[in-house]
Each structure stands twice: as structure tokens, then as C-alpha cells.
Motif scaffolding. Sequence first.
Motif, PDB file in Angstrom:
ATOM      1  N   ILE A  98      33.519  63.610   4.556  1.00 28.60           N
ATOM      2  CA  ILE A  98      33.146  63.502   5.971  1.00 28.60           C
ATOM      3  C   ILE A  98      34.262  64.048   6.858  1.00 28.60           C
ATOM      4  CG2 ILE A  98      32.590  61.893   7.827  1.00 28.60           C
ATOM      5  CD1 ILE A  98      31.270  60.099   5.720  1.00 28.60           C
ATOM      6  N   ARG A  99      35.501  63.685   6.559  1.00 27.92           N
ATOM      7  CA  ARG A  99      36.629  64.186   7.353  1.00 27.92           C
ATOM      8  C   ARG A  99      36.731  65.705   7.267  1.00 27.92           C
ATOM      9  NH1 ARG A  99      41.436  65.870   6.271  1.00 27.92           N
ATOM     10  NH2 ARG A  99      41.347  65.245   4.078  1.00 27.92           N
ATOM     11  N   VAL A 100      36.534  66.240   6.063  1.00 24.42           N
ATOM     12  CA  VAL A 100      36.606  67.695   5.882  1.00 24.42           C
ATOM     13  C   VAL A 100      35.522  68.383   6.703  1.00 24.42           C
ATOM     14  CG1 VAL A 100      36.299  69.559   4.213  1.00 24.42           C
ATOM     15  CG2 VAL A 100      37.670  67.553   3.608  1.00 24.42           C
ATOM     16  N   ALA A 101      34.309  67.860   6.684  1.00 25.57           N
ATOM     17  CA  ALA A 101      33.210  68.472   7.431  1.00 25.57           C
ATOM     18  C   ALA A 101      33.426  68.365   8.935  1.00 25.57           C
ATOM     19  CB  ALA A 101      31.889  67.815   7.037  1.00 25.57           C
ATOM     20  N   ASP A 102      33.966  67.229   9.392  1.00 22.83           N
ATOM     21  CA  ASP A 102      34.226  67.077  10.822  1.00 22.83           C
ATOM     22  C   ASP A 102      35.255  68.085  11.312  1.00 22.83           C
ATOM     23  OD1 ASP A 102      32.432  65.014  10.961  1.00 22.83           O
ATOM     24  OD2 ASP A 102      33.949  63.419  10.871  1.00 22.83           O
ATOM     25  N   ALA A 103      36.172  68.454  10.421  1.00 19.09           N
ATOM     26  CA  ALA A 103      37.215  69.419  10.799  1.00 19.09           C
ATOM     27  C   ALA A 103      36.709  70.854  10.771  1.00 19.09           C
ATOM     28  CB  ALA A 103      38.419  69.258   9.869  1.00 19.09           C
ATOM     29  N   ALA A 104      35.586  71.084  10.109  1.00 18.61           N
ATOM     30  CA  ALA A 104      35.039  72.441  10.006  1.00 18.61           C
ATOM     31  C   ALA A 104      33.533  72.381  10.261  1.00 18.61           C
ATOM     32  CB  ALA A 104      35.323  73.027   8.625  1.00 18.61           C
ATOM     33  N   PRO A 105      33.104  72.166  11.501  1.00 23.71           N
ATOM     34  CA  PRO A 105      31.689  71.915  11.815  1.00 23.71           C
ATOM     35  C   PRO A 105      30.743  73.067  11.478  1.00 23.71           C
ATOM     36  CG  PRO A 105      32.995  72.237  13.818  1.00 23.71           C
ATOM     37  CD  PRO A 105      33.960  72.101  12.694  1.00 23.71           C
ATOM     38  N   ASP A 106      31.258  74.264  11.252  1.00 21.76           N
ATOM     39  CA  ASP A 106      30.389  75.403  10.919  1.00 21.76           C
ATOM     40  C   ASP A 106      30.297  75.654   9.411  1.00 21.76           C
ATOM     41  OD1 ASP A 106      29.895  75.913  13.625  1.00 21.76           O
ATOM     42  OD2 ASP A 106      31.705  77.152  13.805  1.00 21.76           O
ATOM     43  N   ASP A 107      30.993  74.855   8.611  1.00 15.72           N
ATOM     44  CA  ASP A 107      31.004  75.028   7.160  1.00 15.72           C
ATOM     45  C   ASP A 107      29.776  74.326   6.574  1.00 15.72           C
ATOM     46  OD1 ASP A 107      31.431  74.782   4.373  1.00 15.72           O
ATOM     47  OD2 ASP A 107      33.601  74.864   4.639  1.00 15.72           O
ATOM     48  N   ILE A 108      28.806  75.102   6.110  1.00 13.94           N
ATOM     49  CA  ILE A 108      27.549  74.541   5.645  1.00 13.94           C
ATOM     50  C   ILE A 108      27.745  73.683   4.397  1.00 13.94           C
ATOM     51  CG2 ILE A 108      25.293  75.137   4.644  1.00 13.94           C
ATOM     52  CD1 ILE A 108      25.198  77.505   6.550  1.00 13.94           C
ATOM     53  N   GLU A 109      28.508  74.177   3.434  1.00 10.04           N
ATOM     54  CA  GLU A 109      28.711  73.417   2.202  1.00 10.04           C
ATOM     55  C   GLU A 109      29.436  72.105   2.470  1.00 10.04           C
ATOM     56  OE1 GLU A 109      27.285  74.078  -0.603  1.00 10.04           O
ATOM     57  OE2 GLU A 109      26.433  75.932   0.190  1.00 10.04           O
ATOM     58  N   ALA A 110      30.392  72.131   3.388  1.00 12.10           N
ATOM     59  CA  ALA A 110      31.104  70.903   3.748  1.00 12.10           C
ATOM     60  C   ALA A 110      30.151  69.917   4.413  1.00 12.10           C
ATOM     61  CB  ALA A 110      32.274  71.218   4.671  1.00 12.10           C
ATOM     62  N   ALA A 111      29.251  70.435   5.244  1.00 13.48           N
ATOM     63  CA  ALA A 111      28.264  69.569   5.903  1.00 13.48           C
ATOM     64  C   ALA A 111      27.318  68.955   4.890  1.00 13.48           C
ATOM     65  CB  ALA A 111      27.483  70.373   6.944  1.00 13.48           C
ATOM     66  N   PHE A 112      26.914  69.730   3.892  1.00 13.19           N
ATOM     67  CA  PHE A 112      26.032  69.196   2.839  1.00 13.19           C
ATOM     68  C   PHE A 112      26.723  68.045   2.109  1.00 13.19           C
ATOM     69  CE2 PHE A 112      23.432  73.344   2.008  1.00 13.19           C
ATOM     70  CZ  PHE A 112      22.805  73.177   3.228  1.00 13.19           C
TER      71      PHE A 112
END
Length: 304
Positions: free
Chosen positions: A226-240
Motif C-alpha cells: 500500500i505504501r509503495v502504491a501510494d508513492a507511485a499513483p500511476d504504477d498499475i502493477e503497484a496499484a494491483f
Amino acid sequence: MTRPRPPIGPAMAGAVDLSALKQRAQQNASTSGDAGPATPDQRGVTEITEANFEDEVIIRSDEVPVVVLLWSPRSEVCVELLDTLSGLAAADKATWSLTTVNVDTAPRVAQLFGVQAVPTVVALAAGQPISSFEGPQPADQLRRWVDSLLSATAGKLKGATSSEGAVEVDPAVAQARQQLEAGDFEAARKSYVQILDTNPGSVEAKAAIRQIDFLTRATAQRSDAIRVADAAPDDIEAAFAAADVQILNQDVSAAFERLIALVRSTSGDERTKVRTRLIELFELFDPADPEVIVGRRNLASALY
């Protein structure tokens, strides 16, 4: 109705455990007068509503197998399946009961079965689902399916409550359920795939495979997803990855909104990829779940 959270139990995904409802129905029957059977239509098929569900499905299934067709009269495929099933029921002369649930006019009854699509057919005996499938089926395959129900329940109904009278679950299904409950996802998935090979319309097998695939993927995500995705909001794989973890943490609305935000900010193949994953996540839950309803509505708004 309490919505399922992964891992969902061994019964049909989205469907409730009918044992409590059966117990209540039997208590009602013992304390009230006989209201009489529901009125069948001209084909000898009983239409199920909230008023007669307990009597005509739960209690009746103690006597004979009850086949429930969840359908819509607006669907030609549904109408054709109803015609075929009603013909089989007539030929079998009351050895089993054919009932219908119109999902357009009785949505709360349909929700009890966790319907994902119509037509869906569920067979019950002794108050519990024992077999199901979705979609159209050839007449000869339907004949074999009904025959298997009659064979599996022969001599075990008519109100039997002892262990000798219990309706047996297909051994392959019982094994798959045990493996899933034990957390042996790999073995359970293989078992359910084999069930699908034999019965391509199996609702339980399809739902279980969806659940297993999600759990296998989600439990392997990194703890700081979750922290990784919040830091990179355009990263699709991180959001998944973050959405998977949020669902495991019961933060379902946040998981849906994370991916809906990506739908709004992407286009073309990327948008399709995000939309596909979001729909997969919706399918883990009862379609009547309020958060799923809101999520689908917000997805539609983001797309159009």
C-alpha cells in the motif's frame, strides 16, 4: 445478508448457508397451519417468491430434490432452458420439483443464491445445495444431470435426518472443499479444475478457482504494498498489489476506489487492463453487496 470475504466457504460463492433458514422454516411449519402449496403455472412449475421460498424450496427439498432455475423471461436462452427442464419434470412424474426464480421480480430471493448470471440452476436436497450450473445445457446433458440427482438422493429424503439418510455430496466436490478449508490451495485448485472438466457449468468450481487464484496472488504481495502504491499513483502493477492487500485487510471500498481512480487516469490498453482486474475483484463477492454495487456504479461513471 453477511457478505463473503475471501476465503469464501465451500458452498456456492455468494450463496448463504441454508441450514439456519431450513431450521426456521421447519419451526414455522410446526407452529402454523398449512398454507397449502404454491400455485404452479401451466407447465407444472412453481414460481418462487419470498412468501413461499421456505415451504417450496427448503421444506420441500426434504421430500424430493428441488431444482431452482434462476432466470429472466427477457432471455431467450432462459426460456429455452425452462422449456427443457419442465419437459423433464413432467416426464419424471413428481420425483423432483422444478421451481423458478424470476431475478427481475424477486431479486432478494435471487440474492440468496449469489447469482452471477442467468440462467443459473441450483439443485437442493435436505435444505442444502448439492449441485449447480450456469448457462444453457443440451437436453441430453440435462437428462443425465437430473438422473444423477435422483440417484444421489434415492432413499435419503422424505424428511430423513439421521446420518444414514444424509444426502451425499459428490466425492470430488467434497475433496476439493476439504482441501480449500485446509488452506491447500494448489491441491484444491487442481481438484476444482478436474470438476470443471467433467461439469463445465459448475458454479462452485468457477467461484472457488477465482477465490484460490486471488488468495494465492494476494498472500504473496509484499507487506508494504500500500505504501509503495501510494508513492507511485500511476504504477498499475503497484496499484494491483495494494488493492489485493486492502481486500485481505477487509478495506474493500478503498481497494475498489484505488483502481477506479486509475481507470479515470488511463486510456487504451492500460485502462482495459485496470478495468479487467477490477471486475475480477468484484466477482469475489456477492453481486448484491452494497460496496460492489457502488463500485460498479463508480466504474461506469469513470468509463463514460
